[in-house]
Design a protein around this motif. Structure first.
Motif, PDB file in Angstrom:
ATOM      1  N   TYR A 275      33.498  24.621  65.754  1.00 28.73           N
ATOM      2  CA  TYR A 275      34.284  24.846  64.739  1.00 28.73           C
ATOM      3  C   TYR A 275      34.411  23.733  63.521  1.00 28.73           C
ATOM      4  N   GLU A 276      34.409  22.625  64.059  1.00 27.57           N
ATOM      5  CA  GLU A 276      34.378  21.546  63.212  1.00 27.57           C
ATOM      6  C   GLU A 276      33.136  20.628  62.908  1.00 27.57           C
ATOM      7  N   CYS A 277      32.541  20.156  64.135  1.00 27.13           N
ATOM      8  CA  CYS A 277      31.496  19.144  63.755  1.00 27.13           C
ATOM      9  C   CYS A 277      30.108  19.945  63.611  1.00 27.13           C
ATOM     10  N   ASN A 278      29.774  21.199  63.931  1.00 26.01           N
ATOM     11  CA  ASN A 278      28.503  21.525  63.462  1.00 26.01           C
ATOM     12  C   ASN A 278      28.497  22.023  61.958  1.00 26.01           C
ATOM     13  N   PRO A 279      29.645  22.561  61.488  1.00 24.25           N
ATOM     14  CA  PRO A 279      29.589  22.957  60.029  1.00 24.25           C
ATOM     15  C   PRO A 279      29.923  21.625  59.089  1.00 24.25           C
ATOM     16  N   ILE A 280      30.431  20.665  59.504  1.00 31.52           N
ATOM     17  CA  ILE A 280      30.718  19.524  58.775  1.00 31.52           C
ATOM     18  C   ILE A 280      29.247  18.758  58.901  1.00 31.52           C
ATOM     19  N   ALA A 281      28.621  18.891  60.060  1.00 26.20           N
ATOM     20  CA  ALA A 281      27.173  18.162  60.156  1.00 26.20           C
ATOM     21  C   ALA A 281      26.334  18.532  59.201  1.00 26.20           C
ATOM     22  N   TYR A 282      26.238  19.879  58.834  1.00 27.91           N
ATOM     23  CA  TYR A 282      25.437  20.699  58.281  1.00 27.91           C
ATOM     24  C   TYR A 282      25.476  20.460  56.858  1.00 27.91           C
ATOM     25  N   LEU A 283      26.869  20.235  56.250  1.00 23.92           N
ATOM     26  CA  LEU A 283      27.111  19.888  55.024  1.00 23.92           C
ATOM     27  C   LEU A 283      26.676  18.654  54.839  1.00 23.92           C
ATOM     28  N   ALA A 284      27.100  17.669  55.760  1.00 21.60           N
ATOM     29  CA  ALA A 284      26.634  16.117  55.566  1.00 21.60           C
ATOM     30  C   ALA A 284      25.246  16.001  55.378  1.00 21.60           C
ATOM     31  N   GLU A 285      24.377  16.375  56.217  1.00 20.09           N
ATOM     32  CA  GLU A 285      22.868  16.422  56.184  1.00 20.09           C
ATOM     33  C   GLU A 285      22.518  16.895  54.775  1.00 20.09           C
ATOM     34  N   GLN A 286      23.164  18.136  54.222  1.00 18.86           N
ATOM     35  CA  GLN A 286      22.583  18.824  53.230  1.00 18.86           C
ATOM     36  C   GLN A 286      22.752  17.971  51.898  1.00 18.86           C
ATOM     37  N   ALA A 287      24.034  17.232  52.055  1.00 13.90           N
ATOM     38  CA  ALA A 287      24.210  16.295  50.874  1.00 13.90           C
ATOM     39  C   ALA A 287      23.732  15.019  51.160  1.00 13.90           C
ATOM     40  N   GLY A 288      22.744  15.016  52.144  1.00 14.78           N
ATOM     41  CA  GLY A 288      22.070  13.533  52.088  1.00 14.78           C
ATOM     42  C   GLY A 288      22.473  12.658  53.218  1.00 14.78           C
ATOM     43  N   GLY A 289      23.399  12.838  53.891  1.00 13.72           N
ATOM     44  CA  GLY A 289      24.289  11.928  54.862  1.00 13.72           C
ATOM     45  C   GLY A 289      23.583  12.409  56.317  1.00 13.72           C
ATOM     46  N   ILE A 290      24.401  11.912  57.299  1.00 11.83           N
ATOM     47  CA  ILE A 290      23.957  11.876  58.677  1.00 11.83           C
ATOM     48  C   ILE A 290      25.407  12.352  59.534  1.00 11.83           C
ATOM     49  N   ALA A 291      25.119  12.964  60.745  1.00 11.80           N
ATOM     50  CA  ALA A 291      26.122  13.459  61.707  1.00 11.80           C
ATOM     51  C   ALA A 291      25.500  13.150  62.965  1.00 11.80           C
ATOM     52  N   SER A 292      26.250  12.356  63.961  1.00  8.57           N
ATOM     53  CA  SER A 292      25.825  12.177  65.402  1.00  8.57           C
ATOM     54  C   SER A 292      27.190  12.177  66.285  1.00  8.57           C
ATOM     55  N   ASP A 293      26.749  12.062  67.502  1.00  6.59           N
ATOM     56  CA  ASP A 293      27.883  11.756  68.412  1.00  6.59           C
ATOM     57  C   ASP A 293      27.707  10.388  68.937  1.00  6.59           C
ATOM     58  N   GLY A 294      27.209   9.565  68.081  1.00 12.68           N
ATOM     59  CA  GLY A 294      26.916   7.982  68.362  1.00 12.68           C
ATOM     60  C   GLY A 294      25.626   7.730  68.682  1.00 12.68           C
ATOM     61  N   PHE A 295      25.039   8.864  69.142  1.00 11.17           N
ATOM     62  CA  PHE A 295      23.650   8.683  69.737  1.00 11.17           C
ATOM     63  C   PHE A 295      22.637   9.820  69.366  1.00 11.17           C
ATOM     64  N   ARG A 296      23.225  10.755  69.254  1.00 11.89           N
ATOM     65  CA  ARG A 296      22.225  12.057  69.016  1.00 11.89           C
ATOM     66  C   ARG A 296      22.646  12.974  67.927  1.00 11.89           C
ATOM     67  N   ARG A 297      21.725  13.486  67.293  1.00 11.13           N
ATOM     68  CA  ARG A 297      22.092  14.284  66.165  1.00 11.13           C
ATOM     69  C   ARG A 297      23.049  15.388  66.488  1.00 11.13           C
ATOM     70  N   ILE A 298      24.085  15.863  65.861  1.00 17.27           N
ATOM     71  CA  ILE A 298      24.955  16.662  66.127  1.00 17.27           C
ATOM     72  C   ILE A 298      24.468  18.351  66.147  1.00 17.27           C
ATOM     73  N   LEU A 299      23.469  18.404  65.148  1.00 14.90           N
ATOM     74  CA  LEU A 299      22.883  19.750  64.878  1.00 14.90           C
ATOM     75  C   LEU A 299      21.953  20.140  66.037  1.00 14.90           C
ATOM     76  N   ASP A 300      21.502  19.271  66.555  1.00 10.55           N
ATOM     77  CA  ASP A 300      20.516  19.459  67.876  1.00 10.55           C
ATOM     78  C   ASP A 300      21.041  19.689  69.468  1.00 10.55           C
ATOM     79  N   ILE A 301      22.280  19.491  69.597  1.00  7.18           N
ATOM     80  CA  ILE A 301      23.261  19.850  70.595  1.00  7.18           C
ATOM     81  C   ILE A 301      23.235  21.281  70.979  1.00  7.18           C
ATOM     82  N   LYS A 302      22.860  21.561  71.986  1.00  5.71           N
ATOM     83  CA  LYS A 302      22.997  23.067  72.571  1.00  5.71           C
ATOM     84  C   LYS A 302      24.151  23.312  73.054  1.00  5.71           C
ATOM     85  N   PRO A 303      25.059  23.994  72.509  1.00  6.94           N
ATOM     86  CA  PRO A 303      26.494  24.229  73.027  1.00  6.94           C
ATOM     87  C   PRO A 303      26.437  25.052  74.205  1.00  6.94           C
ATOM     88  N   THR A 304      27.346  24.713  75.275  1.00  4.38           N
ATOM     89  CA  THR A 304      27.491  25.420  76.618  1.00  4.38           C
ATOM     90  C   THR A 304      28.708  26.258  76.751  1.00  4.38           C
TER      91      THR A 304
END
Ligand code: AHG
Ligand code: MN
Ligand code: MN
Length: 340
Positions: A275-304
């Motif tokens: 609800y928070e990290c994925n949508p904001i991460a998508y916006l950040a990347e589309q605006a030319g920025g980056i989103a991660s958990d400190g190590f991995r790209r947020i958008l590639d995390i498979k939710p469980t």
């Protein structure tokens, strides 16, 4: 002056097979946003401030406006009939429909109906955050598989910020555009076309009260932000509102980094992946920025799971890269990640 509807129609006409269903989902979200906006604006006058008297699935106290916003976004999406399931921060399970019309919906929505709700009474910006995915199940009510998709499968994401003015900022994977709400005519007007986050920034946003629980990499990054180095505009400046939407919106425009890290107390941090990290991460990347958990790209995390939490580092590319570098050097072992 271009209205949101005109903008959507123009951009959707690039897709000859567009059926108008996706447009309808976006439109339904804006209908609820206008109602929530109206209620927030008079919150000090109406009996809508304060607690609802129940806790949500996260064990957090629900505010009346949390519940109001949740109900209105669910109702608008249900009425529109284009989504077969909704996952909300305020609901323990998936929201599905038992009528055949809604079950045909091609899309699912995940949302934080009111973000930063602890700031309602003090007149500080709050927001709504949403993601839209295409369903993966064939038919019937939406399923968990439909909403537990990685963020890289989002077809759209955005937020509404209820601030000194109310804005909708969203992406469909083709850049980020911002629309300011004109309450006198009830329309969102394109005011911030093609938003880009500066590559470098001078703002760092983190709740430093948790400092003693931070991992070494986060502490080192804060020390880096505070160093005296005029050639890189350091020391940077701290800005932390406590509404992710507002903190991110400011950093998107000015340049900056927002961090809600994992800590020794809460290794997965506080913010929710869906609800928070994925949508904001998508916006950040589309605006030319980056989103991660400190190590991995947020958008590639498979939710469980629906209410999964994840550490969050988002913002200007060079700032997030620097934070990641220090996380890798100083914190990988502490958080159980082995690097070469
Ligand atoms: P919500 O109101 O939806 O529960 O989200 C609050 C979140 C986020 O908006 C904000 O950045 C963060 O919580 C603030 O947390 P701290 O008070 O721990 O800093
Ligand atoms: Mn939130
Ligand atoms: Mn919320």
């Amino acid at each position: 002056m271009k209205t949101l509807i005109e903008f959507i129609n123009d951009t959707q006409s690039d897709f000859p097979y567009a059926t108008g269903e996706f447009t309808r989902v976006l439109n339904d979200l804006t209908i609820a946003a206008k109602i929530v906006n109206r209620e927030i604006n008079k919150a000090g006058l109406a009996d809508i401030n304060g607690y609802f008297g129940e806790t949500n699935v996260q064990g957090e106290d629900q505010k009346k406006l949390d519940v109001f916003a949740n109900n209105h976004f669910i109702a608008a999406l249900k009425h529109g009939g284009m989504v077969c399931a909704i996952a909300s921060e305020e609901n323990e399970g998936l929201i599905t429909y038992d009528n055949a019309y809604s079950q045909k919906g091609k899309y699912v929505v995940t949302m934080d109906p009111l973000d930063g709700s602890s700031n309602i009474e003090v007149n500080v910006p709050i927001g709504t955050i949403f993601s839209i995915y295409r369903r993966v199940s064939e038919s019937g009510p939406g399923t968990l598989t439909d909403v537990l998709q990685p963020g890289n499968k989002q077809v759209a994401a955005g937020y509404i910020i209820y601030g000194s003015s109310t804005m909708l900022v969203y992406t469909t994977g083709n850049g980020v555009n911002g629309f300011t709400y004109d309450p006198s005519v009830g329309l969102f007007i394109l005011s911030h076309p093609n938003m880009k986050i500066p590559e470098n920034g001078c703002i760092y946003s983190i709740n430093e009260a948790n400092y003693i629980y931070f991992h070494k990499g986060v502490k080192e990054y804060i020390a880096y932000c505070q160093e005296d180095d005029p050639s890189t505009d350091r020391p940077y400046t701290t800005r932390y509102i406590g509404s992710l939407v507002a903190d991110f919106h400011r950093n998107l425009i000015r340049g900056g980094i927002y961090i809600y890290p994992g800590t020794f107390k809460n290794p997965v941090g506080k913010l929710r992946l869906l609800y928070e990290c994925n949508p904001i991460a998508y916006l950040a990347e589309q605006a030319g920025g980056i989103a991660s958990d400190g190590f991995r790209r947020i958008l590639d995390i498979k939710p469980t799971e629906l209410h999964q939490r994840v550490p969050f580092f988002v913002g200007s590319t060079n700032m997030v890269l620097k934070a990641q570098e220090l996380m890798k050097v100083h914190s990988a072992k502490e958080v159980g990640i082995v690097t070469e």
